[in-house]
Write an enzyme that holds these catalytic residues in place. Structure first.
Site, PDB file in Angstrom:
ATOM      1  N   GLU A   1      -6.913   4.918   7.743  1.00  0.00           N
ATOM      2  CA  GLU A   1      -6.376   6.072   7.469  1.00  0.00           C
ATOM      3  C   GLU A   1      -7.654   6.984   6.899  1.00  0.00           C
ATOM      4  OE1 GLU A   1      -2.616   5.891   5.240  1.00  0.00           O
ATOM      5  OE2 GLU A   1      -1.785   5.077   7.216  1.00  0.00           O
TER       6      GLU A   1
ATOM      7  N   HIS B   1      -9.439   1.516   4.664  1.00  0.00           N
ATOM      8  CA  HIS B   1      -8.382   1.778   5.477  1.00  0.00           C
ATOM      9  C   HIS B   1      -8.323   2.562   6.548  1.00  0.00           C
ATOM     10  CE1 HIS B   1      -3.973   2.591   6.358  1.00  0.00           C
ATOM     11  NE2 HIS B   1      -3.840   1.414   5.692  1.00  0.00           N
TER      12      HIS B   1
ATOM     13  N   GLY C   1       2.134   2.025  10.572  1.00  0.00           N
ATOM     14  CA  GLY C   1       3.234   3.137  10.407  1.00  0.00           C
ATOM     15  C   GLY C   1       3.935   3.400  11.869  1.00  0.00           C
TER      16      GLY C   1
ATOM     17  N   SER D   1       2.992  -2.535  10.226  1.00  0.00           N
ATOM     18  CA  SER D   1       4.651  -2.381  10.595  1.00  0.00           C
ATOM     19  C   SER D   1       5.098  -3.936  10.099  1.00  0.00           C
ATOM     20  CB  SER D   1       4.922  -1.950  11.750  1.00  0.00           C
ATOM     21  OG  SER D   1       4.688  -0.660  11.859  1.00  0.00           O
TER      22      SER D   1
ATOM     23  N   ASN E   1       0.806  -1.116  -0.013  1.00  0.00           N
ATOM     24  CA  ASN E   1      -0.001   0.065  -0.067  1.00  0.00           C
ATOM     25  C   ASN E   1       1.065   1.192  -0.058  1.00  0.00           C
ATOM     26  OD1 ASN E   1      -1.838   2.037   0.389  1.00  0.00           O
ATOM     27  ND2 ASN E   1      -2.204   1.610   2.564  1.00  0.00           N
TER      28      ASN E   1
ATOM     29  N   LYS F   1       0.132   4.267  -0.299  1.00  0.00           N
ATOM     30  CA  LYS F   1      -0.424   5.290   0.222  1.00  0.00           C
ATOM     31  C   LYS F   1      -0.205   6.735  -0.774  1.00  0.00           C
ATOM     32  CE  LYS F   1       0.322   3.370   5.030  1.00  0.00           C
ATOM     33  NZ  LYS F   1       0.392   3.633   6.245  1.00  0.00           N
TER      34      LYS F   1
ATOM     35  N   GLU G   1      -5.887  -5.017  10.354  1.00  0.00           N
ATOM     36  CA  GLU G   1      -4.687  -4.024  10.700  1.00  0.00           C
ATOM     37  C   GLU G   1      -4.980  -3.027  11.969  1.00  0.00           C
ATOM     38  OE1 GLU G   1      -2.656  -2.610   6.642  1.00  0.00           O
ATOM     39  OE2 GLU G   1      -4.269  -1.579   7.006  1.00  0.00           O
TER      40      GLU G   1
HETATM   41  C1  PEP Z   1      -0.832   0.097   6.107  1.00  0.00           C
HETATM   42  O1  PEP Z   1      -0.771   1.038   5.578  1.00  0.00           O
HETATM   43  O2  PEP Z   1      -1.703  -0.665   5.528  1.00  0.00           O
HETATM   44  C2  PEP Z   1       0.300  -0.380   6.728  1.00  0.00           C
HETATM   45  C3  PEP Z   1       0.105  -1.753   7.486  1.00  0.00           C
HETATM   46  O3  PEP Z   1       1.341   0.330   7.162  1.00  0.00           O
HETATM   47  P1  PEP Z   1       2.700   0.025   7.546  1.00  0.00           P
HETATM   48  O4  PEP Z   1       3.242  -1.314   7.052  1.00  0.00           O
HETATM   49  O5  PEP Z   1       3.737   1.052   7.340  1.00  0.00           O
HETATM   50  O6  PEP Z   1       2.628  -0.134   9.230  1.00  0.00           O
END
Ligand code: PEP
Length: 258
Positions: free
Chosen positions: A101, A99, A177, A217, A13, A15, A171
């Site tokens: 965000e 997501h 992040g 992460s 992803n 973003k 998630e």
């Molecule tokens: C994401 O944005 O879906 C995500 C898991 O980000 P990160 O791997 O940076 O935590």
């Protein structure tokens, strides 16, 4: 992972990162290091404007392209929005929906997530539906109820033959992040509970065929342990998917013959 019943999917992803030229460069970096025989599907979800260039650049690498969002109406006066048909027509295969965000900054709710899931399926896209709890919710001990509710709402009125096209991404918001990953046990516990929720809604055969990813992460160091959990069928990866070598390390962790 359990490839006997379902696909393993590693999805990046991006973003709001990378320009069109960065997209081309990333594909060039990926080319020599990507494993040839793939036991897992590799997807890169990119900003809308990079989709055409990504489709061209990733075609020969057998990497699928995904979008990061869509709007649920088929067409009309919705300035700035992009429909499911527009994505499908370009050659997009996957689309991330809900997501955290988007839920946090753009007012997405369980209701709009459900509408977007229907729009994606109607157009023939595979939705990657994101669910996850905040740190407060985890500490309050409501994670399981909340995730079950998010899954049920996202899939409301989705027919069994269509639900097989969906991917669920667990998630935890506190892990996105932040560099703070859920332990393999925490990820496994929730992914198993998601499959159980799908089982109560659609039965055992459908439940075992659905890909459930972990995201938050995920990186080359923790990927193998997370992916070793039987109900963790892949990853949705933010930060580590922006660097070709790290992304490939995670793909290699998923690419074990079973
Ligand atoms: C994401 O944005 O879906 C995500 C898991 O980000 P990160 O791997 O940076 O935590």
């Amino acid at each position: 992972m359990n490839r006997r019943y379902r696909k393993t999917i590693i999805a990046g992803n991006w973003k709001m990162n990378k320009t069109a030229s960065d997209t081309k460069k990333f594909a060039e970096e990926l080319k020599p290091i990507l494993p040839r025989a793939k036991w897992c599907e590799v997807v890169v979800c990119v900003p809308f404007v990079n989709i055409p260039i990504a489709l061209k650049a990733f075609k020969d690498l057998r990497v699928s392209v995904g979008a990061e969002n869509l709007y649920y109406e088929p067409s009309g006066a919705y300035t700035g929005e992009v429909s499911a048909d527009m994505l499908k027509d370009l050659g997009v295969k996957y689309v991330i929906i809900g997501h955290s965000e988007r839920r946090q900054y753009f007012g997405e709710t369980d209701i709009t997530v459900n509408k977007k899931v229907h729009a994606a399926l109607e157009a023939g896209l595979h939705p990657i539906i994101c669910v996850g709890e905040s740190l407060e919710q985890r500490e309050m001990g409501v994670t399981m109820e909340l995730i079950a509710l998010q899954v049920k709402s996202a899939l409301a009125n989705v027919a069994p033959e269509k639900v097989r096209k969906c991917v669920i991404a667990y998630e935890p918001i506190w892990a996105i992040g932040t560099g703070r990953t859920a332990t393999a046990e925490q990820a496994a516990e929730v992914c198993t509970a998601i499959r159980a929720t799908i089982r109560t809604l659609y039965g055992a055969r459908v439940a075992r065929s659905i890909t459930i990813q972990y995201g938050g992460s995920m990186n080359p160091k923790n990927a193998e342990e997370l992916l070793a959990q039987p109900d963790v069928d892949g990853g949705l990866i933010g930060g580590a998917a922006l660097k070709a070598d790290q992304f490939v390390d995670i793909i290699n962790a998923a690419n074990q013959e079973q």
